[in-house]
Design a protein around this motif. Structure first.
Motif, PDB file in Angstrom:
ATOM      1  N   ASN A  70     144.668  31.201  69.815  1.00  0.00           N
ATOM      2  CA  ASN A  70     145.960  31.494  69.186  1.00  0.00           C
ATOM      3  C   ASN A  70     147.016  30.460  69.556  1.00  0.00           C
ATOM      4  O   ASN A  70     147.805  30.027  68.706  1.00  0.00           O
ATOM      5  N   GLU A  71     147.045  30.066  70.828  1.00  0.00           N
ATOM      6  CA  GLU A  71     148.049  29.104  71.293  1.00  0.00           C
ATOM      7  C   GLU A  71     147.865  27.743  70.630  1.00  0.00           C
ATOM      8  O   GLU A  71     148.831  27.131  70.144  1.00  0.00           O
ATOM      9  N   THR A  73     146.230  27.092  67.826  1.00  0.00           N
ATOM     10  CA  THR A  73     146.463  27.209  66.390  1.00  0.00           C
ATOM     11  C   THR A  73     147.955  27.176  66.092  1.00  0.00           C
ATOM     12  O   THR A  73     148.390  26.525  65.127  1.00  0.00           O
ATOM     13  N   ALA A  74     148.758  27.853  66.902  1.00  0.00           N
ATOM     14  CA  ALA A  74     150.211  27.833  66.701  1.00  0.00           C
ATOM     15  C   ALA A  74     150.754  26.423  66.908  1.00  0.00           C
ATOM     16  O   ALA A  74     151.631  25.971  66.151  1.00  0.00           O
ATOM     17  N   THR A  77     149.917  24.256  63.813  1.00  0.00           N
ATOM     18  CA  THR A  77     150.806  24.506  62.671  1.00  0.00           C
ATOM     19  C   THR A  77     152.174  23.887  62.933  1.00  0.00           C
ATOM     20  O   THR A  77     152.797  23.360  62.012  1.00  0.00           O
ATOM     21  N   LYS A  78     152.646  23.935  64.172  1.00  0.00           N
ATOM     22  CA  LYS A  78     153.915  23.311  64.522  1.00  0.00           C
ATOM     23  C   LYS A  78     153.802  21.789  64.445  1.00  0.00           C
ATOM     24  O   LYS A  78     154.762  21.091  64.108  1.00  0.00           O
TER      25      LYS A  78
END
Length: 182
Positions: A70-71, A73-74, A77-78
Motif C-alpha cells: 500500500n505504501e 503504491t501510494a 501514484t504520487k
C-alpha cells in the motif's frame, strides 16, 4: 509527462503479454515467473530472464526489488505528479522499492580479496611443507658424484676428452698453457 504515461502503458502491455508469450519449452522462462511473485516486470532483464541481480555492469534489472504494498503504491501514484512535491525520504523509499543497493554500494569493496589471499597463503604453506617432508622421508641422499671432489674430476675428464671444443665448456680452456682463457 505524456512520454512517461506512454512508456508505462507499453511496459504494462509487455508485462501482461509476458506469461502468454514465454518461450515454449524454456524451463527458465516458466519457472522464473513463479519465483518473482507479484513483483513488477519493468524491462527485458539480464539475458532476457525476469530476475533481480545487483550488478555494476548491468544496472537495470528486469523486475523490481520489492513487491508493491500500500505504501509503495501510494508513492508511485504520487510519483506520477510533480517530483518537487516528493520529500527526499519518499524518493529514497521509491528507489529502495526498485533497487536493493545503490551503484556506490554495489561497487564498494567487500574485502573478499583478503579471504582469497589467505587461502592462497594456506595452499603455498601446505606445498612448502609437503616439499620439505618429501625431501626428509621420500627422496634418497644425493649421489657421491655431487661432491666437490667428484665434480672437479668430471670437469678434468671433460677437458681431457675435449668435449664440445667449439662453443662449449672446453672452448674456454687453453690447452697449451693448461689454464682457463681470459
Amino acid at each position: 509527462m505524456a512520454i512517461r504515461l506512454i512508456n508505462n502503458a507499453v511496459l504494462r502491455q509487455l508485462a501482461a503479454q509476458l506469461p502468454r508469450n514465454a518461450q515454449v519449452g524454456s524451463v527458465a522462462s516458466i519457472h522464473t515467473l513463479d519465483k518473482i511473485g507479484k513483483r513488477e516486470v519493468v524491462g527485458f532483464g539480464w539475458n532476457g530472464t525476469a530476475c533481480y541481480a545487483d550488478r555494476a555492469d548491468y544496472p537495470m534489472p528486469a523486475i523490481r526489488f520489492r513487491e508493491a504494498n500500500n505504501e509503495i503504491t501510494a508513492l508511485r501514484t504520487k510519483e506520477q505528479g510533480d517530483w518537487k512535491k516528493l520529500s527526499p525520504q519518499e524518493i529514497k523509499a521509491l528507489y529502495r522499492a526498485s533497487f536493493c543497493q545503490t551503484i556506490a554500494e554495489v561497487q564498494a569493496s567487500t574485502g573478499e580479496w583478503k579471504m582469497h589471499l589467505g587461502v592462497g597463503f594456506l595452499f603455498t604453506a601446505a606445498a612448502i611443507w609437503i616439499a620439505v617432508l618429501m625431501n626428509l622421508f621420500v627422496y634418497d641422499e644425493l649421489p657421491v658424484t655431487f661432491d666437490e671432489e667428484h665434480q672437479k674430476a668430471q670437469l678434468k675428464r671433460m677437458i681431457d676428452l675435449e668435449i664440445n671444443p667449439v662453443t662449449g665448456l672446453t672452448s674456454k680452456w687453453d690447452y697449451e698453457n693448461n689454464k682457463w682463457k681470459n
